[in-house]
Structure formats: C-alpha cells, structure tokens
Write an enzyme that holds these catalytic residues in place. Sequence first.
Site, PDB file in Angstrom:
ATOM      1  N   SER A  73       0.843  -1.240  -0.027  1.00 56.22           N
ATOM      2  CA  SER A  73       0.085  -0.143   0.014  1.00 56.22           C
ATOM      3  C   SER A  73       0.904   1.401   0.078  1.00 56.22           C
ATOM      4  O   SER A  73       1.671   1.452  -0.981  1.00 56.22           O
ATOM      5  CB  SER A  73      -0.724  -0.138   1.116  1.00 56.22           C
ATOM      6  OG  SER A  73      -2.034   0.888   1.045  1.00 56.22           O
TER       7      SER A  73
ATOM      8  N   ASP B 221      -9.938  -2.342  -6.656  1.00 58.94           N
ATOM      9  CA  ASP B 221      -9.059  -1.224  -5.821  1.00 58.94           C
ATOM     10  C   ASP B 221      -8.514  -0.025  -6.644  1.00 58.94           C
ATOM     11  O   ASP B 221      -8.327   0.036  -7.702  1.00 58.94           O
ATOM     12  CB  ASP B 221      -7.682  -2.084  -5.732  1.00 58.94           C
ATOM     13  CG  ASP B 221      -6.607  -1.377  -4.558  1.00 58.94           C
ATOM     14  OD1 ASP B 221      -7.002  -0.294  -4.111  1.00 58.94           O
ATOM     15  OD2 ASP B 221      -5.473  -1.818  -4.582  1.00 58.94           O
TER      16      ASP B 221
ATOM     17  N   HIS C 220      -8.549  -4.217  -2.023  1.00 59.71           N
ATOM     18  CA  HIS C 220      -7.444  -3.719  -1.411  1.00 59.71           C
ATOM     19  C   HIS C 220      -7.809  -4.142   0.364  1.00 59.71           C
ATOM     20  O   HIS C 220      -8.738  -4.301   0.714  1.00 59.71           O
ATOM     21  CB  HIS C 220      -7.475  -2.127  -1.242  1.00 59.71           C
ATOM     22  CG  HIS C 220      -6.360  -1.547  -0.735  1.00 59.71           C
ATOM     23  ND1 HIS C 220      -5.227  -1.415  -1.510  1.00 59.71           N
ATOM     24  CD2 HIS C 220      -6.057  -1.031   0.493  1.00 59.71           C
ATOM     25  CE1 HIS C 220      -4.113  -1.040  -0.594  1.00 59.71           C
ATOM     26  NE2 HIS C 220      -4.623  -0.885   0.499  1.00 59.71           N
TER      27      HIS C 220
END
Length: 320
Positions: free
Chosen positions: A158, A253, A283
């Site tokens: 991330s 995502d 995600h």
Amino acid sequence: MALHEEMRAFLDSAPEGEVDFHDFTVAEVRTAVDGWMEVAGEGPEVAEVKDVSVPRPDGGAPAIRARLYHPRPETALPLLVFMVGGGFVANSLEVEDTPVRRIAGTADVAVLAVECRSAPEHPFPLPNDDAATALTWAVEHAAELGADPARVGVGGHSSGGALAVGAALRVARTHPGRLRALALVTPSLGADFDTPSYRRYAQGYALTRTNARWFWTQYLGDRLADPPVEATPARAQHVEGLPPAVFQLAEFDVLHDEATALADRMRDAGVPVTLSRGEGLMHGFFYMDRVSEAAAAANRAFGLATGRLLHGPDGTRPRA
C-alpha cells in the site's frame, strides 16, 4: 470478474459499514487501521524475530524502527527490506506482522520490515528519507543481519509501496546494481484520483477514493495540488535503474491503475516485471488469509514470486 464471495461477505459483515475518515481524528483512523490485526490473526512461527534500530545518517534520534524476520538464521538467505503500509498515517510493524511473517516463510528469505515515520506529524519528505536511509543501511549491513549482501531486494504494501519505489530509485543512483528485486503489494503510487480504477471502485471496496485522498492530504498537505514525483512514483520517468519486479494488485482497488502504469513504464524501459492483476480481490486482501482462500492463494503466489527473484536461478528455490 466479480468480487470473490468471501470478500463480499467480509464487507457485508462490517458492523459500522463504510466509514468516511473525514469524520475521524488521526488517532481514530490509526485505531481503525489497527483493526486489520484482528482480521489477520496470529502469524506463522519464524525462527528468529528481533527488533532492529536503523541509525540516521546524522546520528539523530530516534532511530528508525525495524524488525528482522529470519526463517533460517544459520543460513545467509537473501534479504527483503519491506516498507510497511498504513496510508502514510498509520505505518505499523505490529499491523503488518502476520503478512510479513508469511512472506519470510513462503519466500524463504530474511525480511527487514521498516516502519517509517507517519504523517501528519512527519509529512513528506520525512518518511521517504526514512525509507531510503533504511534501505541504504540494509544494503551496506546485510551480512550483519545474517543475510546475503549480494541478494537484497526492497518491497512494500500500500503506502509502503510508494516508499519502497522511492527508496529503490535513490539506491539505484547511489548503489547501482545492488538491488535484486522490487516486490509490491497493492502499492499506492500516485495522487491522481481520476484514473479509471479510482472512478470505478470509488466506494464499496475497503479503500474508498475519499479516504485515499484523506491519506494523501495528511502526507502532502498543500503539495497535493502539485505532488512531487518523489512522493508519487507512478509518474517517475527514469525507471531503467529499478530491479526486476513483482506486482501483486487487486482488481477491485482504486490503486490498481497507477500501479499498472508504473509496471508498463518499467517494461518499456527494459525492466523485467511480473504482474498479477488480482482478479476478484480488493484492497486489504494482504491481511485476509483466514477469511478468503483467494487472498491466501494470491499472498502465497506473491511470496513465491518474490523468493524466486531474490534467490535467483542458481540459488535455493523457495519451498512450494
């Protein structure tokens, strides 16, 4: 492809539904991010786990927090320096402990997880500086960590993905050819909130466009209107010095397209790239082995691919 059933069930089971971080304090957001620890559960055993303090170049305090996971401390395994995520605001060794343990075991590598400082108390460029400092230190001190100095890579999850790529670009200039791999899981690499994936998955898939913008605002402040390339490496042009890469994305995502753009640019520059689009994933699957077979399979595939890059064709291959 549709969102995997187990992930849809996970979203539907959230008692508070979809939350808007604009209504939260920074402390409350950090508490919300901590909730992923409960989702991940207890991680697998790793033979050696120890905290490491990475010194700053000027000798200033505090040192950068890191944690070494070594599955075979009697062997000089390859080393993956892994920047933990948390939206630049909640970077946490504790939250990412379970998936990092899994990477170490699956890839059969030592992992040095790095917790860069968090915004808004420490905005850009301070976390980037931490990432570059930690990676440079690890390259120069791999043997002291019980790892092989000739087989070092960098990765991140991330927001840790942006920190990893930024650090790799710096180290490519200062220590050319020293990195063997770049390993990224659903990396947050840009602050363009109008890509097709940002529009398509703006709501309903764990990370919303509103909350992604909130994270970037904490990190960049007024610079969000014209973000520096160093902070948003999806726009980096000179990527030919980056090492071979593994990208593990999620179809559902908002971050999907910016990662694909960087992967395409790396391929165009002649850098070998393996990319999984993560069909049916969203995600947050990085923490979801216990609740989703699809997440567990993707995470295992990422670990194996990372291990193959770091071990190399003439090294010990990761255990299947």
